[in-house]
Design a protein around this motif. Structure first.
Motif, PDB file in Angstrom:
ATOM      1  N   ALA A 229     -25.567  18.133   2.309  1.00 22.75           N
ATOM      2  CA  ALA A 229     -24.574  17.069   3.020  1.00 22.75           C
ATOM      3  C   ALA A 229     -24.009  17.142   4.370  1.00 22.75           C
ATOM      4  O   ALA A 229     -23.858  16.488   5.172  1.00 22.75           O
ATOM      5  N   TRP A 230     -23.499  18.709   4.389  1.00 23.38           N
ATOM      6  CA  TRP A 230     -22.904  19.224   5.511  1.00 23.38           C
ATOM      7  C   TRP A 230     -23.681  18.992   6.969  1.00 23.38           C
ATOM      8  O   TRP A 230     -23.336  18.733   7.982  1.00 23.38           O
ATOM      9  N   LYS A 231     -25.015  19.292   6.490  1.00 23.13           N
ATOM     10  CA  LYS A 231     -26.013  19.450   7.697  1.00 23.13           C
ATOM     11  C   LYS A 231     -26.083  17.977   8.174  1.00 23.13           C
ATOM     12  O   LYS A 231     -26.288  17.701   9.401  1.00 23.13           O
ATOM     13  N   LYS A 232     -26.100  17.056   7.448  1.00 24.43           N
ATOM     14  CA  LYS A 232     -26.199  15.574   7.795  1.00 24.43           C
ATOM     15  C   LYS A 232     -25.155  15.040   8.635  1.00 24.43           C
ATOM     16  O   LYS A 232     -25.296  14.163   9.588  1.00 24.43           O
ATOM     17  N   THR A 233     -23.770  15.777   8.406  1.00 25.08           N
ATOM     18  CA  THR A 233     -22.721  15.337   9.170  1.00 25.08           C
ATOM     19  C   THR A 233     -22.774  15.917  10.684  1.00 25.08           C
ATOM     20  O   THR A 233     -22.125  15.439  11.409  1.00 25.08           O
ATOM     21  N   ARG A 234     -23.752  16.769  10.989  1.00 20.34           N
ATOM     22  CA  ARG A 234     -23.993  17.643  12.093  1.00 20.34           C
ATOM     23  C   ARG A 234     -25.009  16.854  13.078  1.00 20.34           C
ATOM     24  O   ARG A 234     -24.997  16.944  14.394  1.00 20.34           O
ATOM     25  N   LYS A 235     -25.699  15.675  12.657  1.00 20.65           N
ATOM     26  CA  LYS A 235     -26.789  15.084  13.336  1.00 20.65           C
ATOM     27  C   LYS A 235     -26.034  14.085  14.132  1.00 20.65           C
ATOM     28  O   LYS A 235     -25.091  13.299  13.722  1.00 20.65           O
TER      29      LYS A 235
END
Length: 235
Positions: A229-235
């Protein structure tokens, strides 16, 4: 062959992380023991291995005249190692004499070679360590190579610091040391190493926030979901 995307990724992955990536694939003997970076401030080293092998010196062969003209394997390797490659030298873990000095190392740097690793010594080390270029050796050693070493051939499989190195293997060096990645898995190791680095950086931030390592490192399913979920916030 190492592609350029993988080469760039490896510049951001530590040797510690790479040893774990390789351990998952069954490779345990990949970190060169007994060598150190002459300077801790030089750029990360990444490149394909160009090998040079030494045997013990013999008094009737290893005289100063051996360097005259062309044909000496050490001198030939200095001029043949391609740009972007790392010169890997097998000196049988004998650092009581040098396997090169500042003039030869400067020549490698100017030619665009990515770095040098030797389990023997390097002389003129106080000059080499000031070059904006990575170099690793077993010791600072003033005696010239002819005292202990006889260069015999290049681009053959060698052992450097107890690690097998084949021409074309991918060599990565940082302040901690040097890792050798088999050429046929280098690109996928770079991808996994970059992914693991991102995860471990995220974990470190959670630990700094006060989180326990249990369920975090290694991650349980909830932690994995949180990280995704954190990775998706970086895209």
């Amino acid at each position: 062959m190492l592609n350029e995307e993988a080469r760039s990724k490896l510049k951001g992955v530590s040797t510690a992380t790479l040893t774990t990536v390789l351990f998952k694939r069954g490779f345990r003997n990949v970190f060169i023991q007994g060598v150190f970076a002459l300077s801790q401030t030089k750029p990360k080293m990444v490149g394909e291995a160009f090998t040079l092998r030494y045997i013990p010196a013999r008094e009737d062969l290893d005289l100063l005249g051996a360097f005259e003209g062309r044909g000496h394997p050490q001198r030939e390797a200095i001029e043949a190692c391609p740009p972007g490659h790392v010169l890997m030298m097998d000196a049988r873990r004998d650092a009581s004499a040098a396997t090169g000095g500042d003039i030869l190392m400067t020549r490698l740097m100017v030619r665009g070679v990515a770095g040098v690793v030797t389990d023997g010594g390097l002389r003129d080390s106080q000059t080499i360590e000031k070059l904006p270029w990575p170099s690793y050796c077993g010791a600072r050693s003033a005696p010239l190579n002819l005292v202990r070493h006889h260069a015999v051939e290049s681009q053959v499989p060698i052992g450097c610091g107890g690690v097998p190195v084949y021409p074309g293997d991918v060599v990565v060096g940082d302040a901690e040391g040097v890792v050798v990645i088999p050429a046929n898995i280098a690109n996928e190791a770079a991808d996994e190493g970059a992914a693991q680095t991102m995860f471990e950086d995220w974990v470190e931030d959670r630990v700094k926030e006060g989180r326990s390592i249990f369920g975090l490192y290694p991650p349980n399913p909830e932690t994995k979901a949180e990280f995704e979920a954190w990775k998706k916030t970086r895209k």
